[in-house]
Design a protein around this motif. Structure first.
Motif, PDB file in Angstrom:
ATOM      1  N   UNK A  18       0.837  -1.205   0.000  1.00  0.00           N
ATOM      2  CA  UNK A  18       0.000   0.000   0.000  1.00  0.00           C
ATOM      3  C   UNK A  18       0.870   1.252   0.000  1.00  0.00           C
ATOM      4  N   UNK A  19       1.944   1.225   0.789  1.00  0.00           N
ATOM      5  CA  UNK A  19       2.831   2.388   0.876  1.00  0.00           C
ATOM      6  C   UNK A  19       3.505   2.712  -0.459  1.00  0.00           C
ATOM      7  N   UNK A  20       3.626   1.698  -1.332  1.00  0.00           N
ATOM      8  CA  UNK A  20       4.288   1.914  -2.628  1.00  0.00           C
ATOM      9  C   UNK A  20       3.322   2.376  -3.719  1.00  0.00           C
ATOM     10  N   UNK A  21       2.031   2.462  -3.375  1.00  0.00           N
ATOM     11  CA  UNK A  21       1.051   2.904  -4.372  1.00  0.00           C
ATOM     12  C   UNK A  21       1.243   4.379  -4.695  1.00  0.00           C
ATOM     13  N   UNK A  22       1.085   4.729  -5.960  1.00  0.00           N
ATOM     14  CA  UNK A  22       1.278   6.113  -6.389  1.00  0.00           C
ATOM     15  C   UNK A  22       0.012   6.958  -6.244  1.00  0.00           C
ATOM     16  N   UNK A  23      -1.132   6.316  -6.382  1.00  0.00           N
ATOM     17  CA  UNK A  23      -2.401   7.037  -6.256  1.00  0.00           C
ATOM     18  C   UNK A  23      -2.645   7.363  -4.773  1.00  0.00           C
ATOM     19  N   UNK A  24      -2.487   8.635  -4.411  1.00  0.00           N
ATOM     20  CA  UNK A  24      -2.585   9.028  -3.004  1.00  0.00           C
ATOM     21  C   UNK A  24      -3.969   8.770  -2.408  1.00  0.00           C
ATOM     22  N   UNK A  25      -5.022   8.999  -3.198  1.00  0.00           N
ATOM     23  CA  UNK A  25      -6.387   8.804  -2.691  1.00  0.00           C
ATOM     24  C   UNK A  25      -6.641   7.341  -2.363  1.00  0.00           C
ATOM     25  N   UNK A  26      -6.228   6.451  -3.286  1.00  0.00           N
ATOM     26  CA  UNK A  26      -6.411   5.018  -3.033  1.00  0.00           C
ATOM     27  C   UNK A  26      -5.513   4.568  -1.882  1.00  0.00           C
ATOM     28  N   UNK A  27      -4.279   5.111  -1.846  1.00  0.00           N
ATOM     29  CA  UNK A  27      -3.363   4.724  -0.781  1.00  0.00           C
ATOM     30  C   UNK A  27      -3.931   5.107   0.587  1.00  0.00           C
ATOM     31  N   UNK A  28      -4.514   6.305   0.674  1.00  0.00           N
ATOM     32  CA  UNK A  28      -5.093   6.757   1.943  1.00  0.00           C
ATOM     33  C   UNK A  28      -6.266   5.877   2.365  1.00  0.00           C
ATOM     34  N   UNK A  29      -7.117   5.514   1.382  1.00  0.00           N
ATOM     35  CA  UNK A  29      -8.293   4.686   1.696  1.00  0.00           C
ATOM     36  C   UNK A  29      -7.865   3.295   2.137  1.00  0.00           C
ATOM     37  N   UNK A  30      -6.905   2.700   1.416  1.00  0.00           N
ATOM     38  CA  UNK A  30      -6.438   1.354   1.762  1.00  0.00           C
ATOM     39  C   UNK A  30      -5.680   1.354   3.087  1.00  0.00           C
ATOM     40  N   UNK A  31      -4.929   2.418   3.334  1.00  0.00           N
ATOM     41  CA  UNK A  31      -4.203   2.515   4.608  1.00  0.00           C
ATOM     42  C   UNK A  31      -5.177   2.558   5.783  1.00  0.00           C
ATOM     43  N   UNK A  32      -6.281   3.300   5.595  1.00  0.00           N
ATOM     44  CA  UNK A  32      -7.302   3.377   6.651  1.00  0.00           C
ATOM     45  C   UNK A  32      -7.921   2.004   6.923  1.00  0.00           C
ATOM     46  N   UNK A  33      -8.261   1.277   5.847  1.00  0.00           N
ATOM     47  CA  UNK A  33      -8.851  -0.054   6.015  1.00  0.00           C
ATOM     48  C   UNK A  33      -7.839  -1.017   6.619  1.00  0.00           C
ATOM     49  N   UNK A  34      -6.561  -0.877   6.199  1.00  0.00           N
ATOM     50  CA  UNK A  34      -5.505  -1.717   6.785  1.00  0.00           C
ATOM     51  C   UNK A  34      -5.388  -1.441   8.286  1.00  0.00           C
ATOM     52  N   UNK A  35      -5.447  -0.171   8.660  1.00  0.00           N
ATOM     53  CA  UNK A  35      -5.329   0.203  10.065  1.00  0.00           C
ATOM     54  C   UNK A  35      -6.479  -0.359  10.881  1.00  0.00           C
ATOM     55  N   UNK A  36      -7.676  -0.336  10.325  1.00  0.00           N
ATOM     56  CA  UNK A  36      -8.830  -0.908  11.032  1.00  0.00           C
ATOM     57  C   UNK A  36      -8.610  -2.386  11.320  1.00  0.00           C
ATOM     58  N   UNK A  37      -8.139  -3.131  10.308  1.00  0.00           N
ATOM     59  CA  UNK A  37      -7.878  -4.568  10.490  1.00  0.00           C
ATOM     60  C   UNK A  37      -6.784  -4.764  11.543  1.00  0.00           C
ATOM     61  N   UNK A  38      -5.731  -3.944  11.434  1.00  0.00           N
ATOM     62  CA  UNK A  38      -4.608  -4.045  12.375  1.00  0.00           C
ATOM     63  C   UNK A  38      -5.077  -3.813  13.818  1.00  0.00           C
ATOM     64  N   UNK A  39      -5.900  -2.791  14.028  1.00  0.00           N
ATOM     65  CA  UNK A  39      -6.380  -2.471  15.376  1.00  0.00           C
ATOM     66  C   UNK A  39      -7.333  -3.534  15.914  1.00  0.00           C
ATOM     67  N   UNK A  40      -8.174  -4.088  15.044  1.00  0.00           N
ATOM     68  CA  UNK A  40      -9.092  -5.155  15.470  1.00  0.00           C
ATOM     69  C   UNK A  40      -8.330  -6.415  15.864  1.00  0.00           C
ATOM     70  N   UNK A  41      -7.304  -6.762  15.097  1.00  0.00           N
ATOM     71  CA  UNK A  41      -6.473  -7.923  15.438  1.00  0.00           C
ATOM     72  C   UNK A  41      -5.739  -7.685  16.757  1.00  0.00           C
ATOM     73  N   UNK A  42      -5.234  -6.485  16.918  1.00  0.00           N
ATOM     74  CA  UNK A  42      -4.531  -6.142  18.151  1.00  0.00           C
ATOM     75  C   UNK A  42      -5.475  -6.224  19.348  1.00  0.00           C
ATOM     76  N   UNK A  43      -6.691  -5.734  19.163  1.00  0.00           N
ATOM     77  CA  UNK A  43      -7.686  -5.790  20.234  1.00  0.00           C
ATOM     78  C   UNK A  43      -8.029  -7.231  20.594  1.00  0.00           C
ATOM     79  N   UNK A  44      -8.199  -8.057  19.568  1.00  0.00           N
ATOM     80  CA  UNK A  44      -8.503  -9.472  19.808  1.00  0.00           C
ATOM     81  C   UNK A  44      -7.351 -10.180  20.506  1.00  0.00           C
ATOM     82  N   UNK A  45      -6.139  -9.844  20.117  1.00  0.00           N
ATOM     83  CA  UNK A  45      -4.957 -10.439  20.738  1.00  0.00           C
ATOM     84  C   UNK A  45      -4.901 -10.116  22.224  1.00  0.00           C
TER      85      UNK A  45
END
Length: 334
Positions: A137-164
């Motif tokens: 995601x960090x290597x994507x050139x499209x900033x809008x898509x990168x921002x949207x995917x980063x947000x969704x990635x962060x949500x998954x990351x935080x949910x996994x962390x919470x479950x852990x």
């Protein structure tokens, strides 16, 4: 216990009473039998019967009184010694049931432990492709898509962390490592994790740390702050989240203040309840109602007091009050 004993022996009492009445009736209708003498004998007999009942009450209820007063556990050492065949049957039944429950409980604990280990292993396995996904995601050139995917990635990351951490909470006391923790470094690390989300929402941070170090477990304090900051960022727009630390009556206080939508007065007493979500925005299906619950559980173990004040439409302030060092050492050494 007296009433129970009399109800248990009611048939015996009625039998003795019937026999006494029957003998009195026979002596009354048969003139050859001296009625006064019979009544005297029956009076003595009834007196002996009352004495017999009294001693039997003391003897027969002792075992059951101990059972009634016994703590509701599976410790057979507290089981009273039986004094009759029936009491022996009861004691043996309790022993067999206790052993069965212990075995059943042990099997369930093993299954739960295996389930926990499997889930933790799965979470760690998922983190590997999640990390690779973040690099892509960090290597994507499209900033809008990168921002949207980063947000969704962060949500998954935080949910996994919470479950852990949810699975680790029951065993938190075995996982503690108390040390002088650098608050500034810890807070900056958590802000960096949420950086892309904050940039997307136009949220900044204002740090005023009068106290830079605190005695606590760094890993679990990070988790607590992560839940509070995630909550603040989620419900704030284009504003600053103020984080400050200071001393108050010899105790370190860490305060997280946002200028988001706030919490309704009716919700404040329940926000730390397991599974509770806002009644103001109840259709928010993204909320699990677990973050603040887990934060409170972890804080209680660390003897950190969490307080919250909020005004709907103005913002929310979370205050963490750490124990005094001497008090903390005294409590932890118990």
């Amino acid at each position: 216990m007296i009433v129970s004993f009399l109800r248990e022996r009611l048939s015996w009492i009625m039998l003795v009473a019937f026999l006494h009445l029957f003998i009195s009736f026979v002596a009354f209708i048969d003139t050859s039998i001296p009625l006064v003498s019979v009544l005297y004998i029956l009076f003595l007999s009834f007196g002996f019967f009352l004495v017999f009942l009294f001693f039997r009450y003391k003897k027969e209820t002792e075992f059951y009184r101990h059972l009634k007063e016994r703590e509701k556990d599976l410790d057979l050492s507290t089981l009273p010694k039986p004094d009759s065949p029936f009491e022996e049957l009861v004691a043996e039944s309790l022993r067999s049931q206790s052993e069965h429950l212990k075995q059943d409980s042990h099997q369930h604990m093993q299954l739960l432990e295996k389930e926990k280990d499997d889930l933790l292993a799965w979470i760690h396995e998922v983190k590997t492709p999640l990390t690779a996904m973040k690099l892509m995601v960090d290597r994507m050139e499209d900033e809008k898509k990168r921002a949207s995917l980063t947000y969704e990635w962060l949500r998954i990351h935080l949910l996994l962390d919470q479950q852990l951490h949810q699975k680790r909470i029951p065993f938190i006391e075995k996982d503690l490592y108390m040390e002088e923790t650098d608050l500034e470094e810890l807070i900056y690390t958590e802000i960096k994790t949420l950086q892309s989300w904050c940039i997307q929402k136009g949220i900044g941070f204002d740090l005023q740390l009068g106290v830079k170090e605190v005695l606590t477990d760094a890993k679990w304090l990070s988790f607590i702050l992560r839940q509070l900051l995630t909550n603040s960022v989620k419900y704030s727009r284009e504003s600053e989240i103020e984080i400050s630390s200071f001393l108050s009556e010899g105790q370190t206080v860490l305060r997280v203040k946002d200028h988001g939508r706030g919490i309704a007065l009716r919700d404040l007493p329940r926000i730390f309840d397991k599974g509770f979500t806002s009644t103001t925005d109840h259709q928010d299906h993204a909320s699990t109602g677990m973050g603040l619950y887990l934060a409170r559980k972890a804080a209680d173990t660390l003897h950190i007091h969490i307080d919250v004040t909020s005004t709907l439409g103005t913002g929310t302030t979370f205050t963490l009050t750490f124990p005094k060092k001497n008090e903390f050492v005294r409590v932890m050494s118990k």
